[in-house]
Write a protein that holds these residues in place. Structure first.
Motif, PDB file in Angstrom:
ATOM      1  N   ARG A 298     -11.640  30.581 -20.302  1.00 23.62           N
ATOM      2  CA  ARG A 298     -12.171  30.697 -18.943  1.00 23.62           C
ATOM      3  C   ARG A 298     -11.119  30.208 -17.961  1.00 23.62           C
ATOM      4  O   ARG A 298     -10.551  29.127 -18.137  1.00 23.62           O
ATOM      5  N   GLU A 299     -10.856  31.029 -16.967  1.00 23.60           N
ATOM      6  CA  GLU A 299      -9.897  30.595 -15.960  1.00 23.60           C
ATOM      7  C   GLU A 299     -10.470  29.353 -15.291  1.00 23.60           C
ATOM      8  O   GLU A 299     -11.636  29.335 -14.866  1.00 23.60           O
ATOM      9  N   THR A 300      -9.647  28.333 -15.183  1.00 22.33           N
ATOM     10  CA  THR A 300     -10.101  27.034 -14.699  1.00 22.33           C
ATOM     11  C   THR A 300     -10.791  27.174 -13.343  1.00 22.33           C
ATOM     12  O   THR A 300     -10.235  27.774 -12.413  1.00 22.33           O
ATOM     13  N   GLY A 301     -12.014  26.680 -13.281  1.00 21.26           N
ATOM     14  CA  GLY A 301     -12.747  26.625 -12.019  1.00 21.26           C
ATOM     15  C   GLY A 301     -13.339  27.947 -11.554  1.00 21.26           C
ATOM     16  O   GLY A 301     -13.855  28.028 -10.455  1.00 21.26           O
ATOM     17  N   THR A 302     -13.260  29.009 -12.388  1.00 19.28           N
ATOM     18  CA  THR A 302     -13.825  30.289 -11.957  1.00 19.28           C
ATOM     19  C   THR A 302     -14.810  30.798 -13.004  1.00 19.28           C
ATOM     20  O   THR A 302     -15.062  30.129 -13.995  1.00 19.28           O
ATOM     21  N   LYS A 303     -15.331  32.000 -12.794  1.00 18.54           N
ATOM     22  CA  LYS A 303     -16.235  32.596 -13.770  1.00 18.54           C
ATOM     23  C   LYS A 303     -15.526  33.687 -14.568  1.00 18.54           C
ATOM     24  O   LYS A 303     -16.147  34.487 -15.245  1.00 18.54           O
ATOM     25  N   LYS A 304     -14.202  33.734 -14.448  1.00 15.40           N
ATOM     26  CA  LYS A 304     -13.439  34.754 -15.176  1.00 15.40           C
ATOM     27  C   LYS A 304     -13.215  34.328 -16.620  1.00 15.40           C
ATOM     28  O   LYS A 304     -12.723  33.233 -16.888  1.00 15.40           O
ATOM     29  N   ILE A 305     -13.556  35.220 -17.550  1.00 15.22           N
ATOM     30  CA  ILE A 305     -13.335  34.961 -18.968  1.00 15.22           C
ATOM     31  C   ILE A 305     -12.241  35.933 -19.415  1.00 15.22           C
ATOM     32  O   ILE A 305     -12.426  37.147 -19.376  1.00 15.22           O
ATOM     33  N   VAL A 306     -11.103  35.356 -19.850  1.00 14.71           N
ATOM     34  CA  VAL A 306      -9.906  36.156 -20.088  1.00 14.71           C
ATOM     35  C   VAL A 306      -9.703  36.388 -21.583  1.00 14.71           C
ATOM     36  O   VAL A 306      -9.758  35.446 -22.375  1.00 14.71           O
ATOM     37  N   SER A 307      -9.469  37.636 -21.981  1.00 16.81           N
ATOM     38  CA  SER A 307      -9.228  37.979 -23.382  1.00 16.81           C
ATOM     39  C   SER A 307      -7.970  37.265 -23.889  1.00 16.81           C
ATOM     40  O   SER A 307      -7.036  36.989 -23.123  1.00 16.81           O
ATOM     41  N   ALA A 308      -7.954  36.948 -25.214  1.00 20.01           N
ATOM     42  CA  ALA A 308      -6.928  36.064 -25.780  1.00 20.01           C
ATOM     43  C   ALA A 308      -5.507  36.532 -25.483  1.00 20.01           C
ATOM     44  O   ALA A 308      -4.628  35.727 -25.171  1.00 20.01           O
ATOM     45  N   GLY A 309      -5.278  37.847 -25.544  1.00 18.50           N
ATOM     46  CA  GLY A 309      -3.928  38.378 -25.371  1.00 18.50           C
ATOM     47  C   GLY A 309      -3.391  38.208 -23.951  1.00 18.50           C
ATOM     48  O   GLY A 309      -2.185  38.281 -23.731  1.00 18.50           O
ATOM     49  N   LEU A 310      -4.302  37.980 -22.998  1.00 18.36           N
ATOM     50  CA  LEU A 310      -3.889  37.916 -21.593  1.00 18.36           C
ATOM     51  C   LEU A 310      -3.942  36.492 -21.042  1.00 18.36           C
ATOM     52  O   LEU A 310      -3.637  36.252 -19.881  1.00 18.36           O
ATOM     53  N   ARG A 311      -4.315  35.538 -21.905  1.00 20.66           N
ATOM     54  CA  ARG A 311      -4.628  34.218 -21.372  1.00 20.66           C
ATOM     55  C   ARG A 311      -3.414  33.482 -20.809  1.00 20.66           C
ATOM     56  O   ARG A 311      -3.544  32.593 -19.984  1.00 20.66           O
ATOM     57  N   ARG A 312      -2.203  33.898 -21.241  1.00 23.39           N
ATOM     58  CA  ARG A 312      -0.998  33.218 -20.747  1.00 23.39           C
ATOM     59  C   ARG A 312      -0.785  33.498 -19.249  1.00 23.39           C
ATOM     60  O   ARG A 312      -0.093  32.754 -18.577  1.00 23.39           O
TER      61      ARG A 312
END
Length: 932
Positions: free
Chosen positions: A641-655
């Motif tokens: 989860r992007e810190t402080g937001t409601k965005k949940i990011v797929s593992a490959g894009l988390r960087r």
RNA sequence: GCGGGCGUGGUGAAAUUGGUAGACACGCUAGACUUAGGAUCUAGUGCUGCGAGGCUUGGGGGUUCGAGUCCCUCCGCCCGCACCA
């Protein structure tokens, strides 16, 4: 006809149950085999996929042994007393008997689901009166016996009383108080109370005093693991050590035998090593140092040392701060410093002492001890590095030969005597056990073994020391101030404890019979003064004969002998008949986790030895072969989860974002792909999440960790069985890897095993045509595959290599499928061979072949060498160790012929590059190597 | 610190006595059949190279005709015990 595993498995489970297929009798002409699982504590959480690993392995072994003509005892039961149920009762008010019953029912259901061949008529539950009656009975046997060191065995206490009446204790030193000495005349004039107190010092089950963790705020005694960081785990209240009268088992008397007989057991080296470490035997000497006259009076300090050869290197003494002599010997001007130091030590929790870096602390008592050989005066200190519970709680400080003593002497500026010549450099202690002793009077020039003997002889001659074997092992605490455990069959008359079977309790009051049933209580709150809940029931405690013991037995009481009860579970007059224990004898194979490496296994071994010594059973080791299963770890899944937001990011894009990893329940993830809809419903806080996908999917991160509820990675075997069937589940658990190694669970991988079973089914039956097995004659190739499999499976089971067995079944089915084999001659024996692994499908196929009765009663097919024997082999041919060609030769071909053929081969000639032949290596049946 | 164990493809692993490293699966790639595929089947899949080939069992060294396997050494991980006299 599809492989309808759900219908097949349901049908056969019912059949096995209705017909008691797994019932075992104690009467048989067949050889016996006892295959045992460590019985579980039925916790409220139920089983996860890691628990049955060992049960499946033992089930395969038991079934295989049964097919191979053995009468196999393979029972299961429940270790049903224990703290968690009582804790749950305190919190919810539900009686432990009720929750335990419920948990057992759930465990039973889960176990049945997997298709084990347990004889449930032999089930034991340690919390049932008809079982713990015999736990209490065995306790009384231990109470009524002592350890005869001369004969090295447990003997009835009545024998000891006879000895005391004729010769006192002159030939039998008192294990509870080595200084106790009396003759027959003295014994005869002892009062009843004095006699009983004296005998108590000899009994194997005895009463003594021990420190327990007492928590004032909770009004109760806590177990070691309920105390965390020096405060109670519940509520973080302060705790203190409190001395209480407790029951103990004198396991230290068995220490030597517990080490020695490890040699005859087939246990892993690691396991034997752990037991040895726990017992912690060390050879050395006990030396008495007297104190200078001024402050000591009659006092002397006794130390234990493993290095009596270093006696001339003693520069100081150290007592444990808790040592009983500390106050007596401390001089007036050191008193304040000593008191302050002792206060400091009390604040040090065990955890601190363990984790903190080495830091020297200590305090001088002002007293001096006199060296027994040189009469030199050495200062007496106290320090936390000397433990009250080990040895005598006092050491002689030899700084030139011991690292800790060296650090201590350096820190406090105590002069160091060098007894190692050049090998001690003044910077670091010389602790190696090599070379000769110097600067040590009559020991000068001797090597260490000689010096050790000479020093001990001199100490004995001077009357100040003796050879001594010390054990780290402590006597086992056997009292718990709890409700949910076995009550003691003990009553106090004039504060003297008596067994309920003794005449004073028994004759007049009919209170002697067992079991002493655990009374029903409304409240599980502790009793007054740190006593257990039973102390609150006044009219139970007080009887016509005396006051009842209100402690209960610890968890390991029931589990220390349960393997004996399975042999004769219904016996109402004995814990098990001698006939039954003689027949079943030792457990041939015991499977369980390493967490019981010391506790349970050590206590069971001791109880077995005691029961053996007292003539109740014919063997003195319970578990001949022990196999430890590894853990199945969980595979956790994470979303980002992007810190402080409601965005949940797929593992490959988390960087590309700043994210927090959050564990997500594995049940809503397929492999690594998250079920987004299920995730939104999983937790309300995620309902309106926004997802950043890759290739239209949400991919989770993964990590291997312990399987636990809090990590959301628990997989329930029921779910796996529902989806793939018990046979697939059993085989997959085995396929994961070697039984004794830890490995992560991967639900995805199970498909391969499931496909295999479906493929095997298709050898026997076709979706459209139904049963397709023919009576055609099998070919050599088909027979070779079958017999290779028969051989490999029995070899693998023999060495507990179940993962390679599953591979062999796959190879077998792959090859038979490729040959289009549907022949009874091959497929009927195959159904028997796979039965230990996949009993349901085996049973179904066996029945479809028209056999009466169950496949469990079939015979494991005989392996016939002639089908497998080959007369030629494709040899790898290497030049200088590198394989360059493959050539086929008859197995009985002679070397000259092979050499000629190989050297003529154009490929080999090419790789020899014209160089001359140096050596021709031919290993028949293996390989050929041409060295140039 | 002491004791025990382990280290092999993207993953779980196999190699039982020193003799063709990676069996058997998972995953992945391509294809066949199919209305469909999370069914089934076929082929491929250690790395590298167009290829012949070369490299490869944590790193380095050794013994051997031949080493994942034996020996030495270093590194890393796991388990047990721990001021144990």
């Amino acid at each position: 006809m599809e492989y309808d595993f759900r219908a097949i498995e349901a049908q056969w489970k019912k059949y096995w149950n209705d017909n008691k297929v797994y019932k075992v009798t104690n009467e048989s002409d067949k050889p016996k085999c006892y295959v045992l699982d460590m019985f579980p504590y039925p916790s409220g959480a139920g089983l996860h996929v890691g628990h049955p690993l060992g049960y499946i392995a033992s089930d395969i072994y038991a079934r295989y042994k049964r097919l191979s003509g053995y009468n196999v005892l393979h029972p299961m039961g429940f270790d049903a007393f224990g703290l968690p149920a009582e804790q749950y009762a305190l919190e919810t008010g539900q009686h432990p008997a009720v929750t335990t019953e419920k948990n057992i029912a759930r465990y039973r259901e889960q176990l049945d689901n997997i298709g084990f061949c347990y004889d449930w008529d032999r089930e034991v539950r340690t919390s049932e009166p008809k079982y713990y009656k015999w736990t209490q009975w065995i306790f009384l046997q231990l109470f009524h016996s002592w350890y005869n060191r001369k004969e090295n065995k447990a003997k009835p206490i009545s024998e000891l009383i006879g000895i005391f009446e004729t010769e006192g204790n002159i030939n039998h030193a008192c294990p509870g108080d080595e200084s106790l000495q009396f003759d027959a005349a003295a014994w005869k004039i002892y009062s009843e109370k004095e006699k009983r107190e004296c005998l108590m010092q000899y009994r194997i089950a005895y009463q003594g005093y021990a420190q327990v963790w007492w928590c004032e705020a909770l009004g109760t005694v806590l177990a070691n693991d309920e105390v965390v960081n020096g405060v109670s785990e519940r509520g973080s209240h302060p705790v203190e050590r409190k001395n209480m009268r407790q029951w103990f088992l004198r396991i230290t008397e068995f220490a030597e035998r517990l080490i020695d007989s490890l040699d005859k057991l087939e246990w892993s080296d690691a396991m034997k090593e752990m037991q040895k470490n726990w017992i912690g035997k060390s050879n050395g000497a006990e030396v008495r140092f007297s104190l200078t006259a001024e402050q000591s009076g009659e006092n002397s300090i006794t130390v234990f040392t493993t290095r009596p050869d270093t006696i001339f290197g003693v520069d100081f003494m150290v007592l444990a701060p808790e040592h009983e002599l500390v106050d007596a010997i401390t001089t007036a001007d050191q008193k304040q410093a000593i008191d302050e130091y002792k206060t400091y030590v009390k604040t040090r929790s065990e955890r601190e002492r363990m984790s903190e870096v080495k830091q020297v602390t200590g305090c001088f008592t002002g007293a001096y001890a006199i060296h027994p050989l040189t009469e030199k005066q050495v200062p007496v200190w106290i320090s936390e590095y000397v433990l009250a519970g080990y040895g005598t709680g006092a050491i002689m400080g030899v700084p030139s030969g011991d690292e800790r003593d060296h650090a201590f002497a350096k820190y406090f500026g105590i002069p160091i005597t060098n007894i190692f010549g050049d090998r001690y450099n003044g910077e670091e202690a010389y602790s190696a056990k090599a070379g000769t002793i110097e600067n040590s009077g009559f020991l000068n020039g001797m090597n260490i073994p000689d010096a050790t003997d000479a020093a001990i002889n001199a100490l004995v001659k001077a009357g100040v020391g003796k050879k001594k074997v010390n054990y780290k092992l402590r006597d086992a605490g056997f009292s718990r101030q709890r409700y949910w455990g076995e009550p003691f069959p003990v009553m106090y008359v004039d504060d003297i404890p008596y067994g309920n079977d003794e005449p004073i309790i028994h004759n007049d009051h009919k209170l002697g019979s067992l079991p002493v049933e655990l009374p029903y209580v409304e409240s599980y709150k502790p009793g007054p003064e740190g006593q257990g809940p039973l102390a609150n029931i006044a009219d139970w405690v007080t009887t016509e004969a005396g006051q009842r013991e209100t402690n209960t037995m610890p968890g390991y009481a029931g589990s220390s002998w349960y393997f004996l009860r399975y042999m004769d579970p219904g016996n109402e007059t004995e814990f098990a008949s001698r006939k039954a224990t003689d027949y079943w004898n030792q457990v041939d194979l015991y499977i369980g986790g390493t967490e019981h490496a010391v506790g349970h296994l050590l206590y069971s071994r001791m109880w077995t030895k005691a029961l053996h010594d007292l003539g109740h059973i014919g063997f003195d080791e319970p578990f001949k072969k022990l196999l430890n299963q590894g853990m199945i770890q969980g595979s956790s899944r994470f979303v980002y989860r992007e810190t402080g937001t409601k965005k949940i990011v797929s593992a490959g894009l988390r960087r590309q974002f700043e994210v927090d990893a959050v564990r997500v329940d594995v049940s809503i993830v397929d492999g690594l792909e998250l079920d987004i809809e299920a995730f939104k419903k999983w937790r309300p806080e995620y309902a309106d999440s926004e997802f950043i996908l890759e290739d239209g999917k949400y991919i989770c991160g993964a990590e291997v960790e312990k399987m636990s509820k809090s990590k959301y990675n628990v997989v329930n075997p029921d779910d796996i069985v529902a989806q793939y069937g018990a046979d697939t589940f059993r085989m997959y658990e085995m396929f994961l890897g070697p039984i004794d190694v830890s490995k992560p669970w991967d639900t995805k991988g199970i498909e391969g095993v499931h496909r295999f079973l479906k493929k095997m089914w298709r050898l026997y039956a076709d979706d459209a045509k139904g049963w397709i097995v023919t009576d055609e004659k099998a070919t050599d190739a088909e027979l070779r595959i079958l017999h290779k499999t028969i051989k490999k499976i029995s070899e693998d089971i023999g060495r507990f290599s179940f993962n390679t067995s599953v591979s062999q079944f796959m190879i077998c089915v792959n090859e038979l499928s490729a040959l289009g084999c549907h022949k009874r001659e091959i497929l009927e024996p195959l159904a028997v061979v796979i039965c230990p692994f996949a009993p349901h499908i085996a049973e179904e196929l066996w029945q479809k072949f028209g056999n009466n009765g169950t496949v469990v009663a079939a015979s494991y097919p005989a392996y016939e060498e002639r089908y497998v024997a080959e007369n030629s082999k494709m040899y790898p041919v290497a030049v200088n160790g590198k394989t360059r060609a493959e050539m086929e030769f008859a197995l009985d071909a002679d070397q000259a012929a092979i050499e000629a053929a190989v050297l003529a081969d154009e490929n080999i000639v090419k790789w020899m590059e014209g160089k001359p032949l140096k050596k021709f290596i031919y290993v028949r049946g293996k390989m050929i190597n041409v060295v140039v």
